[in-house]
Write a protein that holds these residues in place. Structure first.
Motif, PDB file in Angstrom:
ATOM      1  N   LYS A 209       0.821  -1.217   0.000  1.00 34.72           N
ATOM      2  CA  LYS A 209       0.000   0.000   0.000  1.00 34.72           C
ATOM      3  C   LYS A 209       0.854   1.266   0.000  1.00 34.72           C
ATOM      4  CE  LYS A 209      -0.856   0.487   4.945  1.00 34.72           C
ATOM      5  NZ  LYS A 209      -1.898   0.592   5.949  1.00 34.72           N
ATOM      6  N   TYR A 210       2.138   1.132   0.267  1.00 37.37           N
ATOM      7  CA  TYR A 210       3.038   2.282   0.268  1.00 37.37           C
ATOM      8  C   TYR A 210       3.763   2.469  -1.062  1.00 37.37           C
ATOM      9  CZ  TYR A 210       2.286   2.824   5.246  1.00 37.37           C
ATOM     10  OH  TYR A 210       1.714   3.043   6.462  1.00 37.37           O
ATOM     11  N   THR A 211       3.444   1.661  -2.055  1.00 37.84           N
ATOM     12  CA  THR A 211       4.113   1.753  -3.353  1.00 37.84           C
ATOM     13  C   THR A 211       3.931   3.137  -3.968  1.00 37.84           C
ATOM     14  OG1 THR A 211       3.835  -0.614  -3.705  1.00 37.84           O
ATOM     15  CG2 THR A 211       4.307   0.720  -5.641  1.00 37.84           C
ATOM     16  N   GLU A 212       2.703   3.625  -4.007  1.00 42.16           N
ATOM     17  CA  GLU A 212       2.446   4.947  -4.596  1.00 42.16           C
ATOM     18  C   GLU A 212       3.087   6.053  -3.764  1.00 42.16           C
ATOM     19  OE1 GLU A 212       1.180   5.801  -7.602  1.00 42.16           O
ATOM     20  OE2 GLU A 212       1.249   3.634  -7.901  1.00 42.16           O
ATOM     21  N   LEU A 213       3.037   5.905  -2.448  1.00 40.57           N
ATOM     22  CA  LEU A 213       3.676   6.885  -1.582  1.00 40.57           C
ATOM     23  C   LEU A 213       5.179   6.921  -1.850  1.00 40.57           C
ATOM     24  CD1 LEU A 213       3.572   8.902   0.767  1.00 40.57           C
ATOM     25  CD2 LEU A 213       3.772   6.959   2.320  1.00 40.57           C
ATOM     26  N   GLY A 214       5.782   5.753  -2.035  1.00 44.74           N
ATOM     27  CA  GLY A 214       7.204   5.680  -2.363  1.00 44.74           C
ATOM     28  C   GLY A 214       7.515   6.408  -3.665  1.00 44.74           C
ATOM     29  N   LYS A 215       6.648   6.252  -4.657  1.00 40.37           N
ATOM     30  CA  LYS A 215       6.845   6.949  -5.940  1.00 40.37           C
ATOM     31  C   LYS A 215       6.796   8.465  -5.743  1.00 40.37           C
ATOM     32  CE  LYS A 215       4.890   3.284  -8.819  1.00 40.37           C
ATOM     33  NZ  LYS A 215       3.745   2.903  -9.668  1.00 40.37           N
ATOM     34  N   ILE A 216       5.866   8.921  -4.928  1.00 41.04           N
ATOM     35  CA  ILE A 216       5.760  10.357  -4.661  1.00 41.04           C
ATOM     36  C   ILE A 216       7.008  10.855  -3.938  1.00 41.04           C
ATOM     37  CG2 ILE A 216       4.481  12.119  -3.354  1.00 41.04           C
ATOM     38  CD1 ILE A 216       1.959  10.316  -3.860  1.00 41.04           C
ATOM     39  N   MET A 217       7.467  10.071  -2.958  1.00 37.98           N
ATOM     40  CA  MET A 217       8.664  10.464  -2.207  1.00 37.98           C
ATOM     41  C   MET A 217       9.879  10.546  -3.127  1.00 37.98           C
ATOM     42  SD  MET A 217       8.255   8.215   1.247  1.00 37.98           S
ATOM     43  CE  MET A 217       7.295   8.749   2.633  1.00 37.98           C
ATOM     44  N   PHE A 218      10.052   9.558  -3.999  1.00 37.71           N
ATOM     45  CA  PHE A 218      11.182   9.582  -4.931  1.00 37.71           C
ATOM     46  C   PHE A 218      11.061  10.763  -5.892  1.00 37.71           C
ATOM     47  CE2 PHE A 218      12.061   5.051  -3.901  1.00 37.71           C
ATOM     48  CZ  PHE A 218      13.409   5.203  -3.619  1.00 37.71           C
ATOM     49  N   SER A 219       9.864  11.031  -6.355  1.00 40.51           N
ATOM     50  CA  SER A 219       9.636  12.159  -7.254  1.00 40.51           C
ATOM     51  C   SER A 219       9.999  13.475  -6.573  1.00 40.51           C
ATOM     52  CB  SER A 219       8.170  12.163  -7.712  1.00 40.51           C
ATOM     53  OG  SER A 219       7.924  13.220  -8.583  1.00 40.51           O
ATOM     54  N   MET A 220       9.602  13.607  -5.317  1.00 44.83           N
ATOM     55  CA  MET A 220       9.914  14.813  -4.558  1.00 44.83           C
ATOM     56  C   MET A 220      11.426  14.964  -4.393  1.00 44.83           C
ATOM     57  SD  MET A 220       8.608  15.725  -0.751  1.00 44.83           S
ATOM     58  CE  MET A 220       8.103  17.368  -0.347  1.00 44.83           C
ATOM     59  N   LEU A 221      12.102  13.864  -4.044  1.00 44.05           N
ATOM     60  CA  LEU A 221      13.557  13.923  -3.890  1.00 44.05           C
ATOM     61  C   LEU A 221      14.232  14.334  -5.189  1.00 44.05           C
ATOM     62  CD1 LEU A 221      14.388  10.758  -1.719  1.00 44.05           C
ATOM     63  CD2 LEU A 221      14.417  13.156  -1.009  1.00 44.05           C
ATOM     64  N   LYS A 222      13.759  13.800  -6.308  1.00 38.16           N
ATOM     65  CA  LYS A 222      14.346  14.146  -7.613  1.00 38.16           C
ATOM     66  C   LYS A 222      14.150  15.627  -7.923  1.00 38.16           C
ATOM     67  CE  LYS A 222      13.771   9.590  -9.667  1.00 38.16           C
ATOM     68  NZ  LYS A 222      12.984   8.776 -10.588  1.00 38.16           N
ATOM     69  N   ASP A 223      12.935  16.139  -7.676  1.00 32.43           N
ATOM     70  CA  ASP A 223      12.672  17.547  -7.958  1.00 32.43           C
ATOM     71  C   ASP A 223      13.476  18.462  -7.042  1.00 32.43           C
ATOM     72  OD1 ASP A 223      10.997  17.148 -10.129  1.00 32.43           O
ATOM     73  OD2 ASP A 223       9.169  17.118  -8.918  1.00 32.43           O
ATOM     74  N   VAL A 224      13.660  18.061  -5.800  1.00 32.19           N
ATOM     75  CA  VAL A 224      14.489  18.847  -4.882  1.00 32.19           C
ATOM     76  C   VAL A 224      15.942  18.811  -5.347  1.00 32.19           C
ATOM     77  CG1 VAL A 224      15.413  18.938  -2.530  1.00 32.19           C
ATOM     78  CG2 VAL A 224      12.964  18.630  -2.886  1.00 32.19           C
ATOM     79  N   LYS A 225      16.411  17.643  -5.731  1.00 28.46           N
ATOM     80  CA  LYS A 225      17.800  17.490  -6.181  1.00 28.46           C
ATOM     81  C   LYS A 225      18.077  18.315  -7.439  1.00 28.46           C
ATOM     82  CE  LYS A 225      21.199  13.997  -7.270  1.00 28.46           C
ATOM     83  NZ  LYS A 225      21.462  12.609  -7.514  1.00 28.46           N
TER      84      LYS A 225
END
Length: 146
Positions: free
Chosen positions: A60-76
């Motif tokens: 159930k955290y798969t989509e949340l993980g995708k959002i977290m990775f996306s956020m990290l990429k945009d911050v980076k």
């Protein structure tokens, strides 16, 4: 760092599931996150995503993980800057914790191996939920800083 260090094999590891002890443990790790830890998460995105999607209790955290990775990429990339370091550090701790197979309750223990992973993800999500919503709003508005 979350892995690379051997944990004490005290019988109290299961007792660490007490929410206050767990919260203190995670909060302590969040305060110690460095830029290198963010890189470790980014370098292991595929493995972490695979674990989230393949481990039944974590699915159930798969989509949340995708959002977290996306956020990290945009911050980076520097395209999203409206985020406190605490939020980035919380994401990194949560994802590194999931990635580490030898955490408080090792993942290979049937039935209970993912309880601590779920606890850390849930706790982290509670701390940064508002920032994740702000990030999603930013993405939906076209990804331009206000």
């Amino acid at each position: 760092m979350l892995f690379g260090k051997k944990k004490d094999k005290k019988p109290s590891n299961i007792a660490m599931m007490d929410s206050k002890v767990n919260e203190d443990y995670v909060e302590e790790k969040v305060t110690k996150i460095k830029d290198e830890d963010v890189e470790i998460v980014m370098d292991n995105e595929e493995a972490i995503s695979k674990k989230l999607s393949n481990a039944g209790p974590l699915r159930k955290y798969t989509e949340l993980g995708k959002i977290m990775f996306s956020m990290l990429k945009d911050v980076k990339k520097g395209s999203y800057t409206n985020v406190p370091w605490f939020t980035i550090a919380t994401i990194v701790v949560a994802l590194l914790y999931v990635f580490n197979p030898f955490d408080l309750v090792p993942d290979f223990i049937p039935g209970i191996g993912y309880i601590d992973d779920l606890a850390v993800l849930s706790m982290g999500m509670g701390w940064i939920e508002t920032d994740l919503h702000k990030y999603l709003d930013w993405r939906l508005s076209g990804g331009e800083e206000a």
